[in-house]
Design a protein around this motif. Sequence first.
Motif, PDB file in Angstrom:
ATOM      1  N   PRO A  10       0.698  -1.153   0.114  1.00  0.00           N
ATOM      2  CA  PRO A  10       0.024  -0.111  -0.003  1.00  0.00           C
ATOM      3  C   PRO A  10       0.824   1.371  -0.378  1.00  0.00           C
ATOM      4  CG  PRO A  10      -0.900  -1.620   1.752  1.00  0.00           C
ATOM      5  CD  PRO A  10       0.499  -2.071   1.109  1.00  0.00           C
ATOM      6  N   ARG A  11       2.062   1.238   0.439  1.00  0.00           N
ATOM      7  CA  ARG A  11       2.963   2.274   0.363  1.00  0.00           C
ATOM      8  C   ARG A  11       4.343   1.940  -0.098  1.00  0.00           C
ATOM      9  NH1 ARG A  11       4.341   3.315   6.718  1.00  0.00           N
ATOM     10  NH2 ARG A  11       5.881   4.686   5.709  1.00  0.00           N
ATOM     11  N   PRO A  12       5.436   2.962  -0.695  1.00  0.00           N
ATOM     12  CA  PRO A  12       6.574   2.594  -0.946  1.00  0.00           C
ATOM     13  C   PRO A  12       7.239   1.944   0.095  1.00  0.00           C
ATOM     14  CG  PRO A  12       6.088   4.534  -1.848  1.00  0.00           C
ATOM     15  CD  PRO A  12       4.952   4.033  -1.001  1.00  0.00           C
ATOM     16  N   LEU A  13       8.063   0.892   0.053  1.00  0.00           N
ATOM     17  CA  LEU A  13       8.559   0.267   1.197  1.00  0.00           C
ATOM     18  C   LEU A  13      10.146   0.521   1.442  1.00  0.00           C
ATOM     19  CD1 LEU A  13       7.060  -3.503   0.994  1.00  0.00           C
ATOM     20  CD2 LEU A  13       6.457  -1.465   2.479  1.00  0.00           C
ATOM     21  N   ARG A  14      10.696   0.444   2.445  1.00  0.00           N
ATOM     22  CA  ARG A  14      12.253   0.330   2.884  1.00  0.00           C
ATOM     23  C   ARG A  14      12.170  -1.064   3.434  1.00  0.00           C
ATOM     24  NH1 ARG A  14      15.752   3.369   7.311  1.00  0.00           N
ATOM     25  NH2 ARG A  14      17.840   1.815   6.641  1.00  0.00           N
ATOM     26  N   VAL A  15      13.341  -1.712   2.704  1.00  0.00           N
ATOM     27  CA  VAL A  15      13.492  -3.350   3.018  1.00  0.00           C
ATOM     28  C   VAL A  15      14.746  -3.399   3.678  1.00  0.00           C
ATOM     29  CG1 VAL A  15      13.427  -5.491   2.340  1.00  0.00           C
ATOM     30  CG2 VAL A  15      11.765  -3.934   1.161  1.00  0.00           C
ATOM     31  N   GLU A  16      14.755  -3.276   5.125  1.00  0.00           N
ATOM     32  CA  GLU A  16      16.148  -3.473   5.909  1.00  0.00           C
ATOM     33  C   GLU A  16      16.536  -4.611   5.798  1.00  0.00           C
ATOM     34  OE1 GLU A  16      16.371  -0.744   9.218  1.00  0.00           O
ATOM     35  OE2 GLU A  16      14.399   0.112   8.798  1.00  0.00           O
ATOM     36  N   ALA A  17      15.920  -5.879   5.535  1.00  0.00           N
ATOM     37  CA  ALA A  17      16.531  -6.926   5.820  1.00  0.00           C
ATOM     38  C   ALA A  17      17.240  -7.140   4.210  1.00  0.00           C
ATOM     39  CB  ALA A  17      15.505  -8.122   5.896  1.00  0.00           C
ATOM     40  N   ALA A  18      16.856  -6.864   3.423  1.00  0.00           N
ATOM     41  CA  ALA A  18      17.282  -6.661   1.920  1.00  0.00           C
ATOM     42  C   ALA A  18      18.750  -6.185   1.969  1.00  0.00           C
ATOM     43  CB  ALA A  18      16.521  -6.171   0.986  1.00  0.00           C
TER      44      ALA A  18
END
Lengths: 158, 287
Positions: free
Chosen positions: B218-226
């Motif tokens: 639903p919103r742009p995501l920051r993916v810290e695990a990546a």
Amino acid sequence: MSQIHVSTKINGDATEYLCEPEETLLDVLRDRLGMTGSKEGCGTGDCGACSVTLDGRLVCACLVLGAEAQDREVGTVEGIAEGDSLHPLQKKFLEHAALQCGVCTPGFLVAAKSLLERNSDPSEEEVRYWLAGNLCRCTGYDKIVRAVLDTAKEMRSA
Amino acid sequence: MRYEAPRKLKRAVALLSAESGVARVLAGGTDLLVQLRSERIEPDLILDIKRIESMHAIAAERGGYRIGAAVSCAALGEHAGVKQLWPGVVEAATLIGSTQVQGRATMAGNLCNASPAADAAPALIAAGATVAIAGPGGRREVPAEAICLAPGRNALEKGEIVESLYLPARPERSGDAYLRLIPRSEMDIAVVSAGVSLSLDAAGRCSAARVALGAVAPRPLRVEAAAAALIGSDLDEAVLAVLAAACAAACDPIDDKRGTVEYRTEVAGVLAKRAAVIAQTRAGGAA
Ligand SMILES: Cc1cc2nc3c(=O)[nH]c(=O)nc-3n(C[C@H](O)[C@H](O)[C@H](O)COP(=O)(O)OP(=O)(O)OC[C@H]3O[C@@H](n4cnc5c(N)ncnc54)[C@H](O)[C@@H]3O)c2cc1C
Ligand code: FES
Ligand code: FES
């Protein structure tokens, strides 16, 4: 609801008009100023038939409010020819038969002129990307792209 | 509807705060005018911010760049300095729409419009960009990922205006990249998109990374695990596979005619891998 008084320059001429706050520049040009060269294909920024320049930048007149033109300079297809003599782009569009119904043509001319002012020697790919926001339902684009490339060549050697 | 185009930011905030009806800020208008025409919104006040001189500036600041909220994507694309420091961000901004749309569209408007598929959002989030907001209570600065809350809903309070975006300085050997998947080559909404920014140490190992995805939630995501998967590595195949899996795990996409859940989830990892490799190459590392 009071109308907004706008003073602007269109194709170099000082122009004044009154418009409603929600009225687009395209509606002002066509309905208030009688400049019907700019066309409305979609009204939502998708087709480029309403292309004009605003302070030298290519934009869709359907996505600009008439009120925004205050103290700006607007360039439309009506300003492309010099009096009775056609701009090289207009001549090449005729020569290459780069139009059929003609609805898209003013937008293509304004957009192509803006490209050639920035880049006098564009590649075919650059022409196609620059004109990706101008839709044509008739020609299949090839003749348009060729007319633009040929104009660029002619203008470079002039 | 009233149209106002103040010359001072303070005045703009005052007008916006005082409006009792529906008010909208007008930047490039490439979202707003379409919404007006469809009568999806019927504002009482349109507040044009383009007469505010400072909103048009791109200024060097602390080794990075501050970009005014009224700077068009076309103007941004012509700025050699920003392009050199943050090529992925400029890439994303100049993918927006056509030449005509870019002549008007702003990155701030792209963020504030709060589309999950907004092209500038993942690139700005990956870059660690911050957003300066002016409001009746003063000025605040938030990370880019804090702006979009849900489709069409942003984090701005009544009376608040985004004033500028800040792209930070970065160490030597840094690079970023943004990729989107669309069914055509131009003029379409991202089905999936990915932004990656990273830095390498002297030995070519990844010392810092940020990864963001668009159009998969639903919103742009920051993916810290990546991002964590990349740090300390030289981005070999095994690491890229972990990156892709972390991206897939973060996805919560919609299912529509433009892409199924399975497809979007799979492609998110693929794009993130490719963007990471481009960022690595731009940082001067091995591809
Ligand atoms: C033909 C076409 C193609 C498009 N293609 C793409 C595409 O490929 N990728 C993509 O991501 N988008 C695309 N868009 C959408 C749009 O162009 C972008 O989202 C653009 O970046 C919006 O910026 P703007 O300055 O025009 O915003 P505006 O329309 O002026 O504003 C958008 C919203 O944000 C708010 N807002 C704007 N600036 C501020 C501010 N400084 N402070 C507070 N609120 C603010 C407005 O009130 C409004 O609600 C396209 C649009 C069109 C018409
Ligand atoms: S009428 Fe403006 S882009 Fe179609
Ligand atoms: S000539 Fe008919 S749309 Fe182009």
